[in-house]
Design a protein around this motif. Structure first.
Motif, PDB file in Angstrom:
ATOM      1  N   ILE A 313       0.833  -1.209   0.000  1.00 52.21           N
ATOM      2  CA  ILE A 313       0.000   0.000   0.000  1.00 52.21           C
ATOM      3  C   ILE A 313       0.870   1.262   0.000  1.00 52.21           C
ATOM      4  O   ILE A 313       0.478   2.311  -0.529  1.00 52.21           O
ATOM      5  CB  ILE A 313      -0.987   0.020   1.198  1.00 52.21           C
ATOM      6  N   ALA A 316       1.431   3.143  -3.274  1.00 50.22           N
ATOM      7  CA  ALA A 316       0.393   4.004  -3.828  1.00 50.22           C
ATOM      8  C   ALA A 316       0.652   5.480  -3.547  1.00 50.22           C
ATOM      9  O   ALA A 316       0.149   6.353  -4.253  1.00 50.22           O
ATOM     10  CB  ALA A 316      -0.971   3.604  -3.269  1.00 50.22           C
ATOM     11  N   PRO A 319       3.905   8.295  -5.961  1.00 51.00           N
ATOM     12  CA  PRO A 319       3.766   9.384  -6.943  1.00 51.00           C
ATOM     13  C   PRO A 319       3.431  10.723  -6.286  1.00 51.00           C
ATOM     14  O   PRO A 319       4.022  11.753  -6.615  1.00 51.00           O
ATOM     15  CB  PRO A 319       2.609   8.923  -7.831  1.00 51.00           C
ATOM     16  N   MET A 320       2.499  10.716  -5.327  1.00 50.14           N
ATOM     17  CA  MET A 320       2.093  11.969  -4.696  1.00 50.14           C
ATOM     18  C   MET A 320       3.259  12.610  -3.955  1.00 50.14           C
ATOM     19  O   MET A 320       3.495  13.817  -4.068  1.00 50.14           O
ATOM     20  CB  MET A 320       0.914  11.688  -3.747  1.00 50.14           C
ATOM     21  N   THR A 324       4.794  16.137  -5.229  1.00 51.22           N
ATOM     22  CA  THR A 324       4.679  17.309  -4.365  1.00 51.22           C
ATOM     23  C   THR A 324       6.057  17.834  -3.983  1.00 51.22           C
ATOM     24  O   THR A 324       6.292  19.038  -3.997  1.00 51.22           O
ATOM     25  CB  THR A 324       3.859  16.977  -3.104  1.00 51.22           C
ATOM     26  N   SER A 367       0.564  22.811   6.156  1.00 52.46           N
ATOM     27  CA  SER A 367      -0.763  22.925   5.547  1.00 52.46           C
ATOM     28  C   SER A 367      -1.063  21.714   4.671  1.00 52.46           C
ATOM     29  O   SER A 367      -2.144  21.112   4.753  1.00 52.46           O
ATOM     30  CB  SER A 367      -0.863  24.181   4.680  1.00 52.46           C
ATOM     31  N   LEU A 368      -0.097  21.354   3.834  1.00 53.08           N
ATOM     32  CA  LEU A 368      -0.322  20.220   2.934  1.00 53.08           C
ATOM     33  C   LEU A 368      -0.501  18.930   3.719  1.00 53.08           C
ATOM     34  O   LEU A 368      -1.397  18.131   3.431  1.00 53.08           O
ATOM     35  CB  LEU A 368       0.863  20.074   1.967  1.00 53.08           C
ATOM     36  N   LEU A 371      -3.940  18.796   5.457  1.00 52.80           N
ATOM     37  CA  LEU A 371      -4.979  18.486   4.480  1.00 52.80           C
ATOM     38  C   LEU A 371      -4.915  17.021   4.072  1.00 52.80           C
ATOM     39  O   LEU A 371      -5.929  16.310   4.003  1.00 52.80           O
ATOM     40  CB  LEU A 371      -4.790  19.377   3.237  1.00 52.80           C
ATOM     41  N   ASN A 372      -3.701  16.555   3.846  1.00 52.89           N
ATOM     42  CA  ASN A 372      -3.508  15.203   3.378  1.00 52.89           C
ATOM     43  C   ASN A 372      -3.916  14.170   4.435  1.00 52.89           C
ATOM     44  O   ASN A 372      -4.574  13.168   4.134  1.00 52.89           O
ATOM     45  CB  ASN A 372      -2.027  15.026   3.009  1.00 52.89           C
ATOM     46  N   ARG A 375      -7.665  14.008   4.599  1.00 51.63           N
ATOM     47  CA  ARG A 375      -8.190  13.338   3.420  1.00 51.63           C
ATOM     48  C   ARG A 375      -8.003  11.817   3.533  1.00 51.63           C
ATOM     49  O   ARG A 375      -8.928  11.040   3.283  1.00 51.63           O
ATOM     50  CB  ARG A 375      -7.462  13.859   2.182  1.00 51.63           C
ATOM     51  N   GLU A 380     -10.397   8.578   2.459  1.00 52.72           N
ATOM     52  CA  GLU A 380      -9.848   7.339   1.912  1.00 52.72           C
ATOM     53  C   GLU A 380      -9.876   6.201   2.930  1.00 52.72           C
ATOM     54  O   GLU A 380      -9.636   5.047   2.573  1.00 52.72           O
ATOM     55  CB  GLU A 380      -8.405   7.561   1.444  1.00 52.72           C
ATOM     56  N   LEU A 394       5.582  14.027   4.024  1.00 51.83           N
ATOM     57  CA  LEU A 394       5.240  15.218   3.237  1.00 51.83           C
ATOM     58  C   LEU A 394       5.885  16.464   3.833  1.00 51.83           C
ATOM     59  O   LEU A 394       6.504  17.271   3.120  1.00 51.83           O
ATOM     60  CB  LEU A 394       3.715  15.354   3.209  1.00 51.83           C
TER      61      LEU A 394
ATOM     62  N   ALA B 294      -2.284  14.246  -7.856  1.00 52.75           N
ATOM     63  CA  ALA B 294      -1.315  13.143  -7.829  1.00 52.75           C
ATOM     64  C   ALA B 294      -1.867  11.932  -7.107  1.00 52.75           C
ATOM     65  O   ALA B 294      -1.398  10.805  -7.318  1.00 52.75           O
ATOM     66  CB  ALA B 294      -0.015  13.615  -7.175  1.00 52.75           C
ATOM     67  N   MET B 322       8.367   7.902 -14.462  1.00 45.48           N
ATOM     68  CA  MET B 322       7.612   9.129 -14.154  1.00 45.48           C
ATOM     69  C   MET B 322       8.449  10.367 -14.448  1.00 45.48           C
ATOM     70  O   MET B 322       7.989  11.318 -15.075  1.00 45.48           O
ATOM     71  CB  MET B 322       7.177   9.123 -12.687  1.00 45.48           C
TER      72      MET B 322
END
Lengths: 449, 449
Positions: A313, A316, A319-320, A324, A367-368, A371-372, A375, A380, A394, B294, B322
């Motif tokens: 997992i 997944a 990429p993010m 970022t 902040s990111l 939020l992440n 989310r 998710e 992050l 992303a 990528m």
């Protein structure tokens, strides 16, 4: 009327042999528009129309034609016609033209040029590309210090038609040493009996022939100049640079920076006129270099292969995190590269930049990550542990990315590499590797397999 | 001497109260250098030095000071002093200054301004940002068509000191309709008895007050202008734009493009003067938007989770695929964005661009894939099947990336979005997703689990 419509009309008129209409329209249009239309016609029609221009207008139009059409003309017309055309060009346009012509054409033209001019042309052709010498012209007004204003104005009146600009005049002595400048504005306003030496500004902003053209354009911007004198090592005036050429330099330098920042070897050829092979060549070097660097990022994943197999997992979110991080780093490098190019940031500001990027990255990273995290947990429905690992990564990635992104262009500048190279593509590759190391390290701390 | 050294000297002199030295040095230096030094002193010392300037030089230096120091001055000095200072500014500098002042300062200054000028100032303050009106000035020379050259020259001589430029003069009728332009060069060369209407160029290149400033700068570049008239809807001359301001516009527009391409909301504030919060704000929007996009790329990996678990070696090539895809796409979008900005590429060139990018991408893709295949098989000793899967993906990804990268800026332009948005960050995100889909699809074809 739109220029494309005009091109259509020209094609039609030329086909119908309605030369009068072509002639009339060309006398009505600005020379730059005429040149643009001729650039888009096929070489034969273009030459046909060009020959309908009056002799005094032809040279001006010629100086605005594209390299492609000019080379075509020089192969289609007789030696004599070409020579008389080149003679009518302003000196800097002549140099421009000769620079792009095949050697045999240049030789032909220079053969019948008087010895003194030939020597001058050869001297100009030898100035390094991107130097002040390569963009200067010799058609300026020179005055003597002991002239009166009235004498100077008479001199200007008499010589003006052959000069590129008369709005700034240069005062020189017998040995052509530059003594001062005087503007036509000052001359027009002054008492006719005033002597030039009393009127001229002795504090002249000048460059040397081998100074970089980017430096030249920065001086034009700073001092709001219309033209600038170029002197040799002994301060003798050898030419001037006019603002219209500086505008072109400014755009060319910006294009160069933008291309470098996009990971492309810079070129001055336009997109449309480049062949696919030239384009591929300009792009391959960086793609290859970056592709090979990216394999090191792959190695990191390979190293954590067992770990990843048990926690697939985690893949997944790769990429993010990579994207970022790359974006955050590119933002910083973009800002710093541009700041350096505009002279707003100096290398001595390095600590200031790092401090600022750190503060910005903390705000942005938190902040990111916040939020992440929300989310992931709420939408998710990912486990809290994994959400935490991803969000922590992050924050750390964004902070590292922004500091690296802010720092690398400055370091490049310090070791005299173009900072524009430290843009998006390179930063992305570096940050990707860093992001993955941090990711697996943090994951290892939180998740025991 | 270096400007930093100069700043040190100024600080020292001001501390020692050696005002004579400061005064002498300031009269020797160009006003732009004086302003640069004052910009870097603390506000108190800066004002101290500023007050030592002669009255006629002060306004000029003031127009080159940074916003920060000007706001500081306006809070430290008396109303009367501020007012007399503002009165001496050129009209466009006055507008610039008022635009950045706090409302109460503006009100104070406008209170005692004569009614007619106040109305004019308010009109100018209301022109939209980035419009031709916002960068024009009213200090131009206007002539009447029935004047003789001699009369015109007398008029110019008399009014020159108050004008920003006298090198291009504008011919208007009683209702201020623009009839033509005449350059000082033509006036100086012409017979004194010639009438202006016989000398002037009736084919004037002009813009409207609401035209975009980017359009203005493209006209300056194309037609090699030194200044350009701005007219209202009824073709009445309301102002002119001079080349020094256009140079600034050119740089600002380039900065805007570069920032957009770096995924940053554009700002005209310099890097150094922006607060970390403003910076974070300008960067957060795109980072968030791209982070969320992303995650869709992550979904693709999730979808192929089982597959990946069995073939975890595939994960090791994800970063390279990528990154290379992203870089290949950014190269194309960079070239097309710049080509559009310079007017070298038009929206009608869309098929040409796609065809070209396709050809380039085939050359580039095959070269990269070939190199990569060899490297994997020979150096990394990866199985032929996997090497083939990775290399095939590389070709397909590069082709797709370059076509998308070339196409998106053109599509943006067609629907009137700034093409600069379609740069590296967005392209990378899009291409990443595409690369992964292709990767797993091709892997699925070759590898049966």
């Amino acid at each position: 009327m739109h220029i494309e419509k005009m091109e259509e009309l020209f094609r039609q008129w030329l086909q119908e042999k309605n030369f009068l209409a072509v002639k009339k329209e060309m006398s009505r249009l600005p020379v730059q528009d005429v040149a643009e239309i001729l650039n888009h016609l096929d070489a034969k029609n273009s030459l046909l129309a060009f020959r309908l221009l009056p002799k005094d207008g032809a040279a001006e139009v010629f100086s605005y034609l594209s390299d492609k059409i000019r080379v075509a003309f020089s192969q289609m017309i007789e030696e004599d016609e070409l020579k008389s055309l080149v003679e009518d060009l302003f000196f800097d346009d002549k140099i421009d033209f000769l620079e792009e012509m095949p050697a045999n054409v240049v030789k032909k033209i220079l053969q019948t040029t008087p010895e003194s001019e030939r020597r001058l042309i050869n001297q100009f052709l030898n100035y390094p590309e991107d130097s002040a010498g390569s963009i200067m012209t010799i058609e300026f007004v020179d005055l003597k210090a002991d002239m009166t204003v009235a004498q100077a104005l008479t001199h200007i009146r008499y010589t003006a038609p052959k000069k590129e600009t008369i709005y700034t005049c240069y005062v020189i002595d017998q040995e052509r040493h530059l003594l001062g400048v005087v503007s036509l504005k000052d001359l027009v306003v002054a008492d006719p009996d005033t002597r030039i030496e009393d009127l001229m500004d002795k504090q002249v902003i000048a460059v040397k022939t081998h100074d970089d053209r980017e430096f030249v354009s920065s001086l034009f911007k700073k001092y709001d100049l219309l033209s600038m004198p170029v002197v040799d090592q002994e301060n003798r005036l050898v030419g001037i640079i006019t603002i219209d050429d500086v505008m072109d330099v400014l755009e060319a330098e910006n294009t160069e920076d933008i291309q470098r920042m996009g990971g492309i070897s810079p070129t001055e050829e336009s997109y449309i006129s480049q062949s696919p092979f030239t384009m591929a060549k300009n792009r391959l070097f960086w793609l290859m270099a970056l592709m090979i660097s990216a394999t090191f990022t792959g190695r990191i994943i390979q190293k954590f292969e067992d770990f990843l197999q048990n926690m697939v997992i985690l893949a997944a979110f790769i990429p993010m995190l990579m994207d970022t991080g790359g974006n955050a780093g590119s933002q910083s490098s973009t800002m710093v590269i541009r700041g350096l190019a505009l002279g707003e940031i100096k290398t001595r500001d390095v600590f200031r930049v790092v401090a600022k990027e750190f503060m910005v990255s903390v705000i942005v990273g938190l902040s990111l990550a916040g939020l992440n995290f929300l989310r992931l947990v709420v939408i998710e429905q990912v486990s809290t542990t994994i959400s935490l690992v991803v969000s922590l990564t992050l924050v750390v990635t964004v902070i590292m990315a922004k500091i690296v992104g802010g720092l690398l262009p400055l370091l490049a500048k310090m070791v005299k590499i173009d900072p524009a190279i430290m843009a998006s593509p390179l930063i992305t590759t570096i940050v990707d590797a860093m992001a993955l190391v941090v990711y697996f390290y943090i994951a290892g701390l939180f998740i025991k397999i």
